[in-house]
Design an enzyme around this catalytic site. Sequence first.
Site, PDB file in Angstrom:
ATOM      1  N   HIS A   1       0.824  -1.483  -0.303  1.00 62.07           N
ATOM      2  CA  HIS A   1       0.221  -0.382   0.089  1.00 62.07           C
ATOM      3  C   HIS A   1       1.097   1.469   0.333  1.00 62.07           C
ATOM      4  O   HIS A   1       1.635   1.275   1.006  1.00 62.07           O
ATOM      5  CB  HIS A   1      -0.920   0.050   1.364  1.00 62.07           C
ATOM      6  CG  HIS A   1      -2.441   1.130   1.033  1.00 62.07           C
ATOM      7  ND1 HIS A   1      -2.188   2.509   1.160  1.00 62.07           N
ATOM      8  CD2 HIS A   1      -3.630   0.667   0.314  1.00 62.07           C
ATOM      9  CE1 HIS A   1      -3.820   2.704   0.951  1.00 62.07           C
ATOM     10  NE2 HIS A   1      -3.586   2.223   1.024  1.00 62.07           N
TER      11      HIS A   1
ATOM     12  N   ASP B   1      -7.543  -5.559   0.491  1.00 59.67           N
ATOM     13  CA  ASP B   1      -8.624  -5.980  -1.061  1.00 59.67           C
ATOM     14  C   ASP B   1      -8.395  -7.891  -0.821  1.00 59.67           C
ATOM     15  O   ASP B   1      -8.380  -8.363  -1.692  1.00 59.67           O
ATOM     16  CB  ASP B   1      -7.784  -5.697  -2.538  1.00 59.67           C
ATOM     17  CG  ASP B   1      -8.307  -5.062  -2.965  1.00 59.67           C
ATOM     18  OD1 ASP B   1      -9.430  -4.236  -2.388  1.00 59.67           O
ATOM     19  OD2 ASP B   1      -7.770  -3.914  -3.682  1.00 59.67           O
TER      20      ASP B   1
HETATM   21  N1  CMC Z   1       3.883  -7.783  -5.104  1.00 64.42           N
HETATM   22  C1  CMC Z   1       5.210  -7.474  -4.889  1.00 64.42           C
HETATM   23  N2  CMC Z   1       6.421  -6.848  -4.953  1.00 64.42           N
HETATM   24  C2  CMC Z   1       5.874  -5.304  -4.572  1.00 64.42           C
HETATM   25  C3  CMC Z   1       4.598  -5.727  -4.384  1.00 64.42           C
HETATM   26  C4  CMC Z   1       3.425  -6.276  -4.694  1.00 64.42           C
HETATM   27  N3  CMC Z   1       2.643  -6.321  -3.995  1.00 64.42           N
HETATM   28  N4  CMC Z   1       4.107  -3.999  -4.273  1.00 64.42           N
HETATM   29  C5  CMC Z   1       4.982  -3.288  -4.163  1.00 64.42           C
HETATM   30  N5  CMC Z   1       5.952  -4.502  -3.897  1.00 64.42           N
HETATM   31  C6  CMC Z   1       7.610  -3.991  -4.595  1.00 64.42           C
HETATM   32  C7  CMC Z   1       7.631  -2.773  -6.172  1.00 64.42           C
HETATM   33  O1  CMC Z   1       8.027  -4.264  -6.622  1.00 64.42           O
HETATM   34  C8  CMC Z   1       8.871  -2.045  -4.921  1.00 64.42           C
HETATM   35  O2  CMC Z   1      10.637  -2.819  -5.144  1.00 64.42           O
HETATM   36  P1  CMC Z   1      11.631  -2.160  -5.525  1.00 64.42           P
HETATM   37  O3  CMC Z   1      11.569  -1.213  -4.664  1.00 64.42           O
HETATM   38  O4  CMC Z   1      12.720  -3.138  -5.671  1.00 64.42           O
HETATM   39  O5  CMC Z   1      11.536  -1.139  -6.653  1.00 64.42           O
HETATM   40  C9  CMC Z   1       8.324  -1.973  -3.709  1.00 64.42           C
HETATM   41  O6  CMC Z   1       7.962  -3.150  -3.738  1.00 64.42           O
HETATM   42  C10 CMC Z   1       7.972  -0.686  -3.681  1.00 64.42           C
HETATM   43  O7  CMC Z   1       6.333  -0.412  -4.568  1.00 64.42           O
HETATM   44  P2  CMC Z   1       5.974   0.499  -5.281  1.00 64.42           P
HETATM   45  O8  CMC Z   1       5.046  -0.250  -6.743  1.00 64.42           O
HETATM   46  O9  CMC Z   1       6.978   1.537  -5.576  1.00 64.42           O
HETATM   47  O10 CMC Z   1       4.713   1.186  -4.502  1.00 64.42           O
HETATM   48  P3  CMC Z   1       3.625   1.715  -4.778  1.00 64.42           P
HETATM   49  O11 CMC Z   1       3.453   2.752  -3.313  1.00 64.42           O
HETATM   50  O12 CMC Z   1       4.088   2.798  -6.253  1.00 64.42           O
HETATM   51  O13 CMC Z   1       2.532   0.805  -5.054  1.00 64.42           O
HETATM   52  C11 CMC Z   1       0.662  -0.653  -4.506  1.00 64.42           C
HETATM   53  C12 CMC Z   1       1.288   0.541  -4.057  1.00 64.42           C
HETATM   54  C13 CMC Z   1      -0.566  -0.597  -3.820  1.00 64.42           C
HETATM   55  C14 CMC Z   1       0.081  -0.258  -6.330  1.00 64.42           C
HETATM   56  C15 CMC Z   1       1.559  -2.366  -4.535  1.00 64.42           C
HETATM   57  O14 CMC Z   1       1.792  -1.981  -3.427  1.00 64.42           O
HETATM   58  C16 CMC Z   1       0.395  -2.820  -5.731  1.00 64.42           C
HETATM   59  O15 CMC Z   1       0.858  -3.161  -7.173  1.00 64.42           O
HETATM   60  N6  CMC Z   1      -0.142  -4.001  -4.641  1.00 64.42           N
HETATM   61  C17 CMC Z   1      -0.469  -5.045  -5.524  1.00 64.42           C
HETATM   62  C18 CMC Z   1      -2.036  -4.398  -5.885  1.00 64.42           C
HETATM   63  C19 CMC Z   1      -2.870  -4.273  -5.130  1.00 64.42           C
HETATM   64  O16 CMC Z   1      -3.344  -5.128  -3.992  1.00 64.42           O
HETATM   65  N7  CMC Z   1      -3.394  -3.063  -4.930  1.00 64.42           N
HETATM   66  C20 CMC Z   1      -4.641  -2.415  -4.207  1.00 64.42           C
HETATM   67  C21 CMC Z   1      -4.212  -1.208  -2.896  1.00 64.42           C
HETATM   68  S1  CMC Z   1      -5.102  -0.940  -1.833  1.00 64.42           S
HETATM   69  C22 CMC Z   1      -6.617  -0.531  -2.312  1.00 64.42           C
HETATM   70  C23 CMC Z   1      -6.430  -0.466  -3.241  1.00 64.42           C
HETATM   71  O17 CMC Z   1      -6.242   0.866  -3.706  1.00 64.42           O
HETATM   72  O18 CMC Z   1      -7.628   0.248  -3.562  1.00 64.42           O
END
Ligand code: CMC
Length: 423
Positions: free
Chosen positions: A299, A356
């Site tokens: 998140h 989720d």
């Molecule tokens: N699985 C594997 N690696 C992950 C995940 C994941 N679910 N989420 C983040 N990472 C890694 C990402 O690859 C990055 O690694 P590195 O620093 O080595 O490059 C690091 O963690 C930071 O990730 P980010 O993409 O920069 O983080 P963000 O704050 O931009 O993204 C997020 C947040 C929710 C989009 C992301 O965690 C994600 O894609 N999660 C999976 C989808 C999900 O469950 N979404 C629902 C979010 S909560 C409810 C809502 O908003 O609707």
Amino acid sequence: MSKAKLTFDGEEYEFPVVEGSEGEVGIDVAKLRGATGAVSLDPGYGNTGSCQSSITFIDGEKGILRYRGYPIEELAEKVSFEEVIHLLVYGELPTQSELDELKEKLNEYAVIDEGIKDVLNGLPRTAHPMAMLSTAMSALETYYSTTGSSDEDILRVIAGTNTLAAYIYRYKEELPYVSPSKDLGVASNFLHMMYGRPDEDPDVDEVVAEAIDKLLTLHADHEQNCSTSTVRMVGSAHASLYASIAAGVGALSGPLHGGANQAVLEMLQNIQDDDGDLEKYVELAKDKSSEFRLMGFGHRVYKNFDPRARILKKSADEVLGALGKDDPLLDIARNLEQVALEDEFFVKRRLYPNVDFYSGIIYRALEIPTEMFTVMFALGRVSGWVSQWHEMRNDPAFRIHRPRQIYIGENGRSVQPISERGE
Ligand code: CMC
């Protein structure tokens, strides 16, 4: 702390510091470009406060979520979704007479123009329900409003979303539409329109209605997330409430946002079909050459735990128990959480289950089709969207949202006639 100092290009500048009621601080850079010629650059807006708001407070480090000051845990336990709607839209929990009046209006506005059925009937039944919801929301505007800023519009959008969601399901399943009842709450009316019969009185399972009610409360608002910011962005151009909400539905449909609940269930099913080999999926999520992510994990704001996920994990056990169901996917989810929480990759990046992760298990137990999961999210979130939209339109600091950019393309060029551009 009242000023922030910036040294830039040999000059020193001061900017006001704004402090929120929970001690959050922001540096007001509204005059940054005028003073320095530079803009702030923050791709993904991770450090950008786009507004001041008194609706929802989140402390991502401590796992705190409050609507108008009330903790989410207490709201989920003690009040109905209609009370949450009143709290978000009008700022206070309702008295009994205010609640009765609100419920009456919601039931009145749940009845939508017959023409909407023709709109749905014109769409392919194979379309995703979120695409249908966005289309139908735009269509609502053609029947009800061009300005979209009245109290009636706000409640019509909330109640109308409920009816649209159920109608979308009925249309996809080739079932006759069931009109909303005049005497039910939002969750029960939704279930009546989804699973009832047009010629019969409502007969809604209380356990299921209560579970849906709690899910709606948990999803109701979440400050400036992607879809809410979209709603504010579109509304900032003085586009109608309906147009803004339709855009919000589009944003929510993405798998990184609300669409994750469908993706989680599909992932758990894939793991089950793969003989429960969850290590394989954890490894794949860690593999930087793959685009796969562990859905329902991570998140932008919560860095220790998502309080909604905690409530839902417990709720999944309770709902399955109350319905006498056993779901192997719940065991897979629990095991996956355990493995990921002990893995260095996830620990280091502070990736925890989000809202989720467990919600889909509950929707499945309630026999909501997987494709409808994100629509369920929208049913709750629409109350937050309209509240945020309304707050923005009444904010004296309101301006059209118009971010800047740092241009990195070609410098000025002149057009060559096509005959001189070579082969
Ligand atoms: N699985 C594997 N690696 C992950 C995940 C994941 N679910 N989420 C983040 N990472 C890694 C990402 O690859 C990055 O690694 P590195 O620093 O080595 O490059 C690091 O963690 C930071 O990730 P980010 O993409 O920069 O983080 P963000 O704050 O931009 O993204 C997020 C947040 C929710 C989009 C992301 O965690 C994600 O894609 N999660 C999976 C989808 C999900 O469950 N979404 C629902 C979010 S909560 C409810 C809502 O908003 O609707």
